[in-house]
Scaffold this active site. Structure first.
Site, PDB file in Angstrom:
ATOM      1  N   LYS A 159       0.831  -1.189   0.000  1.00  8.88           N
ATOM      2  CA  LYS A 159       0.000   0.000   0.000  1.00  8.88           C
ATOM      3  C   LYS A 159       0.876   1.253   0.000  1.00  8.88           C
ATOM      4  CE  LYS A 159      -4.098   1.737   2.379  1.00  8.88           C
ATOM      5  NZ  LYS A 159      -5.005   1.520   3.536  1.00  8.88           N
ATOM      6  N   ARG A 268      -3.146  -9.339  11.173  1.00 10.53           N
ATOM      7  CA  ARG A 268      -2.212  -8.202  11.143  1.00 10.53           C
ATOM      8  C   ARG A 268      -2.382  -7.337  12.387  1.00 10.53           C
ATOM      9  NH1 ARG A 268       0.688  -4.707   7.501  1.00 10.53           N
ATOM     10  NH2 ARG A 268       0.027  -2.523   7.589  1.00 10.53           N
ATOM     11  N   HIS A 291       3.683   1.305   7.759  1.00  9.92           N
ATOM     12  CA  HIS A 291       2.916   2.532   7.946  1.00  9.92           C
ATOM     13  C   HIS A 291       3.779   3.753   7.660  1.00  9.92           C
ATOM     14  CE1 HIS A 291      -0.123   0.472  10.886  1.00  9.92           C
ATOM     15  NE2 HIS A 291      -0.409   0.264   9.621  1.00  9.92           N
ATOM     16  N   TYR A 300      -2.912   0.612  17.841  1.00 14.49           N
ATOM     17  CA  TYR A 300      -2.730  -0.678  18.512  1.00 14.49           C
ATOM     18  C   TYR A 300      -2.360  -0.522  19.982  1.00 14.49           C
ATOM     19  CZ  TYR A 300      -2.815  -2.341  13.748  1.00 14.49           C
ATOM     20  OH  TYR A 300      -3.195  -2.597  12.465  1.00 14.49           O
TER      21      TYR A 300
END
Length: 351
Positions: A159, A268, A291, A300
């Protein structure tokens, strides 16, 4: 005509298939609401039409902020790259739907689900949890992406068009090598039949004309049949479809007795949370997940309860600090009889 122009621009800009599918869906929905069918008619579209469309998504559609954002970026791309016009500031009503926190499995729950998976899908799930991969990243892995000597896996074109390295779990080494051997036999059969071919990204097919037949470029989790590439029209042995894994996962979750809503992405989420629980710093977790911004990884930190050292509720601490009354004392001091307790309404499930 506008849809075709949008597809052409998306492909020229190197957008992924998933992005193309999502952007085209929103553009088609927007143009349908405007009753626009040709590029000439698009000349009458104004910014306030976009504002009204995005506002209606919130008022009538009750969509999440991320859904509204996707619709906005689709129309922004259409304006800038197809119509070649500035959209300007869009002051639409913003979605206030609360952001959902990610579902996370405990280590015991992960083990329970993995025990119900077999074969290729077990290895896929182990990669999702063991490396923090997205399902698309796992299924797109090619033979050349595995470095057994360095115990690393290279994730390409994830991504945001980024690449990253993730550790290759030691417990998966032998299973992966056996799977690669099986994949080699399938490739050799394809070569004998003259049908060995795989899709190559970017301009590699032109730069390396024979690479599509080389084993190192083949997808590890190959489909059982060849299929036509919708962009090029060529026949390739593509990777397995994600829906097949989703079906296998749903069955495994049901067999494990787990009542949580589990998807491929839950592995994930669990990977990131369990690393943070074990003391790995958040910047490292950010790199492993790929990220761009650490604030994305921060979601998280909401569930950093150690399974071996759980955080006790103040009620439990209060109970531990007081001497329990014997049952007869509690019954004597209680304002409720057994029958009155039975008549109490059930507590509503908190939202």
């Amino acid at each position: 005509e506008p849809i075709q122009a949008m597809r052409i621009k998306l492909r020229l800009k190197g957008r992924s298939d998933n992005t193309e599918t999502a952007y085209v869906k929103w553009l088609r929905r927007f143009l349908s609401s405007m009753n626009v069918r040709t590029l000439e008619q698009c000349g009458n579209i104004r910014k306030d039409h976009v504002v009204a469309f995005l506002t209606d998504l919130v008022v009538d559609g009750d969509v999440a902020p991320s859904t509204q954002d996707q619709a906005f970026y689709s129309l922004l791309f259409f304006f800038e790259h197809v119509l070649e016009r500035e959209l300007g500031d869009v002051d639409a009503l913003r979605s206030t739907k609360p952001k959902l926190r990610p579902t996370v499995m405990s280590k015991r729950e992960v083990q329970g689900v993995l025990e119900q998976l077999v074969g290729v899908w077990l290895i896929v799930a182990q990669l999702l949890y063991g490396c923090g991969l997205r399902i698309s990243e796992a299924l797109r892995l090619r033979i050349k992406d595995f470095d057994f000597d360095q115990r690393q896996i290279v994730i390409h074109n994830s991504k945001g068009k980024k690449s990253r390295l993730v550790p290759l779990p030691e417990s998966l080494v032998e299973d992966l090598k056996r799977l690669i051997d099986n994949r080699r036999r399938l490739h050799e059969r394809d070569l004998e039949n003259g049908v060995a071919s795989v899709w190559l990204p970017h301009a590699l097919e032109r730069k390396l004309p024979n690479a599509h037949r080389e084993f190192k470029w083949q997808f590890l989790f190959a489909s059982g049949r060849h299929s036509k590439n919708k962009r090029t029209g060529k026949m390739h042995r593509h990777y397995r479809h994600r829906d097949s894994f989703s079906q296998a996962l749903r069955k495994a979750v049901a067999k494990s007795g787990l009542e949580k809503y589990i998807t491929s992405h839950t592995f994930r989420h669990s990977f990131a949370t369990h690393l943070l629980q074990s003391g790995i710093d958040i910047r490292t977790v950010q790199e492993l997940l790929g990220h761009q911004d650490v604030s994305t990884t921060m979601i998280y930190t909401h569930v950093l309860f150690d399974e071996d050292r759980p955080v006790l509720s103040p009620l439990d601490l209060l109970t531990k600090s007081t001497t329990r009354q014997p049952p007869e004392t509690i019954q004597k001091n209680s304002n409720f009889s057994d029958s009155s307790l039975a008549d109490l309404p059930l507590a509503e499930t908190p939202t």
